[in-house]
Motif scaffolding. Structure first.
Motif, mmCIF file in Angstrom:
data_model
loop_
_atom_site.group_PDB
_atom_site.id
_atom_site.type_symbol
_atom_site.label_atom_id
_atom_site.label_comp_id
_atom_site.label_asym_id
_atom_site.label_seq_id
_atom_site.Cartn_x
_atom_site.Cartn_y
_atom_site.Cartn_z
ATOM 1 N N ALA A 31 0.760 -1.183 0.069
ATOM 2 C CA ALA A 31 0.021 0.240 0.061
ATOM 3 C C ALA A 31 0.688 1.194 -0.126
ATOM 4 N N ALA A 32 2.184 1.260 0.105
ATOM 5 C CA ALA A 32 3.019 2.296 0.173
ATOM 6 C C ALA A 32 2.820 3.083 -1.165
ATOM 7 N N ARG A 33 2.613 4.614 -1.052
ATOM 8 C CA ARG A 33 2.616 5.343 -2.257
ATOM 9 C C ARG A 33 4.098 5.652 -2.695
ATOM 10 N N GLY A 38 2.724 8.227 -8.882
ATOM 11 C CA GLY A 38 1.363 8.533 -8.799
ATOM 12 C C GLY A 38 0.665 6.881 -8.420
ATOM 13 N N LEU A 39 1.474 5.882 -8.090
ATOM 14 C CA LEU A 39 0.892 4.416 -7.778
ATOM 15 C C LEU A 39 1.269 3.785 -6.724
ATOM 16 N N THR A 40 0.885 3.091 -6.164
ATOM 17 C CA THR A 40 1.123 2.194 -5.076
ATOM 18 C C THR A 40 2.362 1.299 -5.187
ATOM 19 N N ALA A 41 2.892 0.608 -4.150
ATOM 20 C CA ALA A 41 4.066 -0.370 -4.465
ATOM 21 C C ALA A 41 3.772 -1.283 -5.110
ATOM 22 N N ASP A 42 2.614 -1.813 -4.925
ATOM 23 C CA ASP A 42 1.616 -3.131 -5.555
ATOM 24 C C ASP A 42 1.549 -2.905 -6.998
ATOM 25 N N GLU A 43 1.172 -1.411 -7.297
ATOM 26 C CA GLU A 43 1.065 -1.295 -8.828
ATOM 27 C C GLU A 43 2.285 -1.137 -9.542
ATOM 28 N N VAL A 44 3.219 -0.728 -8.850
ATOM 29 C CA VAL A 44 4.898 -0.706 -9.591
ATOM 30 C C VAL A 44 5.344 -2.091 -9.765
ATOM 31 N N GLU A 45 5.296 -3.031 -8.706
ATOM 32 C CA GLU A 45 5.881 -4.367 -8.797
ATOM 33 C C GLU A 45 5.463 -4.975 -10.137
#
Length: 120
Positions: A31-33, A38-45
């Motif tokens: 959930a880290a921003r 402009g994304l969460t860590a989950d979205e970047v991974e």
């Protein structure tokens, strides 16, 4: 369980000049921003890592932060691009931009190969 590694002498290529930086990093919670994108860590991974020429050079594995919670880097698997087996390197957030096909870096193959590694 979060992995923690001490990175000493991380070499970053900036305009052909390298400088050393010492940091202690840990894996960020999903959930880290990641404010830079402009994304969460989950979205970047699992985003693709793309070179400035559009070539796919790897994949983002983890978002990394300081123990105080500041997102500062990612780990990316780039071994295949470098012509070797699995190699996860640490790339500072300021060396990346958000592109339409993933995260883009202008780092050269040589600069990527010289980055500190991230491991389990």
């Amino acid at each position: 369980m979060m992995r923690q590694w001490i990175l000493v002498g991380a070499i970053l290529g900036v305009a052909g000049i390298a400088h050393a930086q010492t940091a202690t990093l840990v894996e960020a919670d999903d959930a880290a921003r990641v404010e830079a994108f402009g994304l969460t860590a989950d979205e970047v991974e699992d985003l693709d890592l793309v070179g400035a020429n559009g070539e796919n050079i790897g994949e983002i594995d983890e978002v990394l932060m300081t123990p105080e919670g500041q997102v500062t880097a990612v780990s990316a698997e780039v071994g295949g691009f470098l012509g070797m087996g699995d190699k996860d390197v640490v790339i500072e957030i300021d060396q990346l931009t958000k592109g339409e096909n993933g995260l883009v870096t202008s780092l050269t193959k040589e600069q990527l190969g010289a980055l500190p590694t991230w491991g389990d």
